[in-house]
Write an enzyme that holds these catalytic residues in place. Sequence first.
Site, PDB file in Angstrom:
ATOM      1  N   LYS A 166     -15.110  -3.012   6.341  1.00 19.96           N
ATOM      2  CA  LYS A 166     -14.635  -3.973   5.342  1.00 19.96           C
ATOM      3  C   LYS A 166     -15.651  -5.063   5.060  1.00 19.96           C
ATOM      4  O   LYS A 166     -16.632  -5.233   5.797  1.00 19.96           O
ATOM      5  CB  LYS A 166     -13.305  -4.582   5.767  1.00 19.96           C
ATOM      6  CG  LYS A 166     -13.370  -5.318   7.086  1.00 19.96           C
ATOM      7  CD  LYS A 166     -12.021  -5.932   7.447  1.00 19.96           C
ATOM      8  CE  LYS A 166     -12.096  -6.614   8.789  1.00 19.96           C
ATOM      9  NZ  LYS A 166     -10.962  -7.446   9.107  1.00 19.96           N
ATOM     10  N   ARG A 211       7.007 -10.985   5.874  1.00 20.81           N
ATOM     11  CA  ARG A 211       6.665 -10.752   7.271  1.00 20.81           C
ATOM     12  C   ARG A 211       7.301 -11.832   8.121  1.00 20.81           C
ATOM     13  O   ARG A 211       7.252 -13.010   7.776  1.00 20.81           O
ATOM     14  CB  ARG A 211       5.143 -10.758   7.467  1.00 20.81           C
ATOM     15  CG  ARG A 211       4.509  -9.592   6.729  1.00 20.81           C
ATOM     16  CD  ARG A 211       3.046  -9.497   7.003  1.00 20.81           C
ATOM     17  NE  ARG A 211       2.432  -8.698   5.949  1.00 20.81           N
ATOM     18  CZ  ARG A 211       1.150  -8.705   5.664  1.00 20.81           C
ATOM     19  NH1 ARG A 211       0.327  -9.462   6.362  1.00 20.81           N
ATOM     20  NH2 ARG A 211       0.671  -7.961   4.695  1.00 20.81           N
ATOM     21  N   HIS A 238      -5.098  -1.306  -5.214  1.00 21.53           N
ATOM     22  CA  HIS A 238      -5.613  -0.180  -4.452  1.00 21.53           C
ATOM     23  C   HIS A 238      -6.399   0.718  -5.375  1.00 21.53           C
ATOM     24  O   HIS A 238      -5.912   1.091  -6.435  1.00 21.53           O
ATOM     25  CB  HIS A 238      -4.473   0.560  -3.764  1.00 21.53           C
ATOM     26  CG  HIS A 238      -3.778  -0.297  -2.754  1.00 21.53           C
ATOM     27  ND1 HIS A 238      -2.626  -0.987  -3.035  1.00 21.53           N
ATOM     28  CD2 HIS A 238      -4.136  -0.639  -1.492  1.00 21.53           C
ATOM     29  CE1 HIS A 238      -2.278  -1.697  -1.965  1.00 21.53           C
ATOM     30  NE2 HIS A 238      -3.179  -1.518  -1.019  1.00 21.53           N
ATOM     31  N   HIS A 243      -8.526  -1.126  -0.378  1.00 21.70           N
ATOM     32  CA  HIS A 243      -7.580  -2.242  -0.566  1.00 21.70           C
ATOM     33  C   HIS A 243      -8.412  -3.460  -0.929  1.00 21.70           C
ATOM     34  O   HIS A 243      -9.459  -3.680  -0.328  1.00 21.70           O
ATOM     35  CB  HIS A 243      -6.844  -2.612   0.728  1.00 21.70           C
ATOM     36  CG  HIS A 243      -6.225  -1.469   1.473  1.00 21.70           C
ATOM     37  ND1 HIS A 243      -4.873  -1.295   1.541  1.00 21.70           N
ATOM     38  CD2 HIS A 243      -6.780  -0.471   2.191  1.00 21.70           C
ATOM     39  CE1 HIS A 243      -4.609  -0.224   2.297  1.00 21.70           C
ATOM     40  NE2 HIS A 243      -5.761   0.293   2.696  1.00 21.70           N
ATOM     41  N   ASP A 291      -2.627  -7.919  -5.061  1.00 23.29           N
ATOM     42  CA  ASP A 291      -3.017  -6.679  -4.401  1.00 23.29           C
ATOM     43  C   ASP A 291      -3.517  -5.652  -5.413  1.00 23.29           C
ATOM     44  O   ASP A 291      -3.083  -5.654  -6.562  1.00 23.29           O
ATOM     45  CB  ASP A 291      -1.777  -6.117  -3.695  1.00 23.29           C
ATOM     46  CG  ASP A 291      -2.121  -5.409  -2.410  1.00 23.29           C
ATOM     47  OD1 ASP A 291      -3.322  -5.276  -2.126  1.00 23.29           O
ATOM     48  OD2 ASP A 291      -1.192  -4.993  -1.701  1.00 23.29           O
ATOM     49  N   CYS A 313       0.802  -1.243   0.000  1.00 23.54           N
ATOM     50  CA  CYS A 313       0.000   0.000   0.000  1.00 23.54           C
ATOM     51  C   CYS A 313       0.830   1.287   0.000  1.00 23.54           C
ATOM     52  O   CYS A 313       0.516   2.201  -0.771  1.00 23.54           O
ATOM     53  CB  CYS A 313      -0.983   0.021   1.167  1.00 23.54           C
ATOM     54  SG  CYS A 313      -1.329  -1.544   1.935  1.00 23.54           S
ATOM     55  N   GLN A 364       0.932 -11.071  -2.777  1.00 20.80           N
ATOM     56  CA  GLN A 364      -0.484 -10.707  -2.711  1.00 20.80           C
ATOM     57  C   GLN A 364      -0.987 -10.342  -4.100  1.00 20.80           C
ATOM     58  O   GLN A 364      -0.269  -9.722  -4.865  1.00 20.80           O
ATOM     59  CB  GLN A 364      -0.660  -9.480  -1.801  1.00 20.80           C
ATOM     60  CG  GLN A 364      -0.282  -9.735  -0.363  1.00 20.80           C
ATOM     61  CD  GLN A 364      -0.421  -8.473   0.471  1.00 20.80           C
ATOM     62  OE1 GLN A 364       0.043  -7.413   0.076  1.00 20.80           O
ATOM     63  NE2 GLN A 364      -1.052  -8.588   1.618  1.00 20.80           N
TER      64      GLN A 364
HETATM   65 ZN   LIG Z   1      -3.276  -2.323   0.838  1.00 24.99          ZN
END
Ligand SMILES: [Zn+2]
Length: 644
Positions: free
Chosen positions: A472, A366, A388, A518, A386, A337, A384
Site C-alpha cells: 500500500k 464500527r 474500488h 481500495h 470509498d 468492499c 468513507q
Molecule cells: Zn475497500
Amino acid sequence: MINITLPDGSQRQVESGTTALDVAMGISEGLARNVLAAEVNGEVLDPQRPITEDASLKLLTWNDEEGKRTMWHSSAHLLAEALEALYPGVKFWVGPPIENGFYYDVDFGDHTISDKDFPAIESKMMELAKQKNPFVRSEMSKADALAYFEEKGDEYKLDLLEGLEDGTITFYNQGNFTDLCRGPHMPHTGHVKAAKVMAIAGAYWKGDESKKQLTRVYGITFPKKQELNAYLELLEEAKARDHRKLGKELDLFHFSEKVGQGLPLWLPKGADLRMRLESFLKEAQRKAGYEGVITPHIGNKELYITSGHYAKYGEDSFQPIHTPAEGEEYLLKPMNCPHHCEIFKSRPRSYRDLPVRFAEFGTVYRYEQSGELHGLTRVRGFTQDDAHIFCTVDQVKEEVGKVIDLVLYIFRTLQFEDFIAQVSLRDPENPDKYIGADENWNKAEKAIQEVADEKGLKTVVELGEAAFYGPKLDFMVRDAIGRKWQLGTVQIDYNLPERFELEYVGADNSKHRPVMIHRAPFGSMERFVAILIEHCAGKFPLWLTPEQVKILPISDRFNEYAERVSKVLENHDIRALVDDRSEKVGKKIRYAELEKVPYMLILGENEAKEETVSVRRQGEGDLGGMSVEAFAEHIRSEIAEMLK
Ligand SMILES: [Zn+2]
Ligand SMILES: [Zn+2]
C-alpha cells in the site's frame, strides 16, 4: 581490537570495551555532549556500555526517535527521584515514555497531590537535573533484588520482579534513587534543561478496576528551555484549533446523548461544507473515469463471513439484526468492499471492460469503546469516500498513478502542502505471511515505487508494513502547526478477489483473477473535516466555506441596497448573507471575523449612491471600493485559480 561501522559506512578500529560515548568523543566533543543512547547491532543501549565485539553503531541524539524516547524514559526516573524527595514513602509501578513525554504510575500513600504541587515537583526535578547525576547500571541476582524491595516494603516492584528471570535483572541508580529497570538511559540527568508536569489522572494498578487506584503523573522534558516554550505554545495553538471547539462555534456539527455516543449530527452549515466537499470529489472522480454506485447500510452476515470481515469485526462489534420470520442475520456494514465485489460479479467481465472503478460515499459502522471516541476523529458511524478499482496486474501502475494525481489535486485545493508518501512493502524475512502469488507481489511493489518516483513524491519505504493481502501507499500529511496525520490511502488487494472468486475473461479466452485496489483520498468525511478544521483553524478555503461574503450595511437606511447586492451575488452563485441587525458596523465586522467569513462588504452613503461595495478580506484588511460586478468577478477568478 574491534571494528565499529558507523551509519555512513566509515569504519574505526578501537579497543574492545570502548563505549559509544568514547566513539562520539573521537568524532567531536559537541556530538558526545548530545548523545543520549546508542544503537549497537540494532539494539538500543546505554551509550556508556562497553562494546566488546565488531559492531554497527548509530549514535542517538534528541533528533532520533529512540534518543528522544531514552531521554523521556530517563526523565521518568528523574520525576520519581523528585517525588521520593518531596513525598517520602511513595511507591512506583511503571514509568514508560509516550508519544509526547512520559508518565509514572505512583502510589502516593497518605499524601495527596493536585496541580498546585506541579511547580514544586518541576523545581525539584530541575535541581536534581543540574547535579548531572550519572545513570549507573548494575546487575543483580533475583534473590538480592527481592530482598532489596522486601526491605523497602514495595509490593509493586516485588510484583514486577515475580515476572523476571534470574540473571536478567538490572538496577539503575541516579543520585538518591534506585529503580528496577531494563534501561537504556541517557548518560546523566544534566541532559534535562526544562521539565514540566503536564497532568495527573487516576490509573488502576495493571489496568484492573478491582485493584488499587494509582496516580498517573504525566510529564515532559526537553534538552533546551526554548523547546519547552515552543511545545507549550503549540499546545495552546492546538487547543484554539480543536475541531470540537470550532465545530460548536461555527455551527458545523453536534453530538446528542439521546441519539447515541459517537454518532455525529451534521448541522446545516456543516452539512453544506461536507456536501460541497463530496460534490468536489465526485466531479474530480467523474473526470477520472469512476462510476458511482450505491449500496445498503446493512448486509447479510454470510457476506462478511465470505469477505473475512466477520472474523475481524464480528464478535465484539455491533450485534446482528435478525429477521424474525426468515431467521436471517444482518450486520451493519463495517466496509463497503464486499458490496462492491458483488457489483463486479453482477455480470460477466471481459479484459476489455477493465479497469472498472466503482465509487461510493459509503457509510459504515464500527463499534468503538466509548473511551476511544473523540469528536469527529473517532466515531461509530462514518462515511468513507470509498472506491474500488478492479484491473489486471499490468494495469496496477497506471491506476495507482491516477489515484496519486487525484490525491495531489485534492491536497492542492485544500492547501495541504507538506506531505510524504509511505510505501508499505512485504517483510522479506517472512514471505509466508502474505497471500497472493510472488510474481504479482513483485510486480505491484515495483509498480508502486516506480510510479511514486515518477510523480515526484517524497517517499519512505517501510518493509514489513504491507497488509497480508497487498502492498500500500499512504499519504502522511503535516498540518499547519506541524502535527502528522495519515490521509489518503491506496491499497492493492489480492485477497478479496480470491474470496469472492472474481473473474474476467482474458484476451486468451480463459478466466483470470482481477486485482482490486481500495482507495480513499479523504479516508472518512468525518475525520477529514476534523483535520481540515484544525489545519485551517476554521478559515476554510474560499471555494469551500459555507458563507463566502457577509454584507454589512452601516445603518438600517442601507438595508435595501444590501439586499440588492445580495441578489446580484446570488445570481453569480456566491454565498452571501446580509447582517441587517441594528448594530454598529464595528461590531458587525467583529461578528463576521469570529464566524471566519472570508469577505465583508461594507455599505454606506457613497456605496449606495455609486452602486459600489467597500471590500474587506479576512486577515488582509481593506481592499478598497469596486462595483458589485467587479467584486463578483474577483471572487470567481480567485476560486477558479484554486480549483484549476
Ligand atoms: Zn475497500
Ligand atoms: Zn529506566
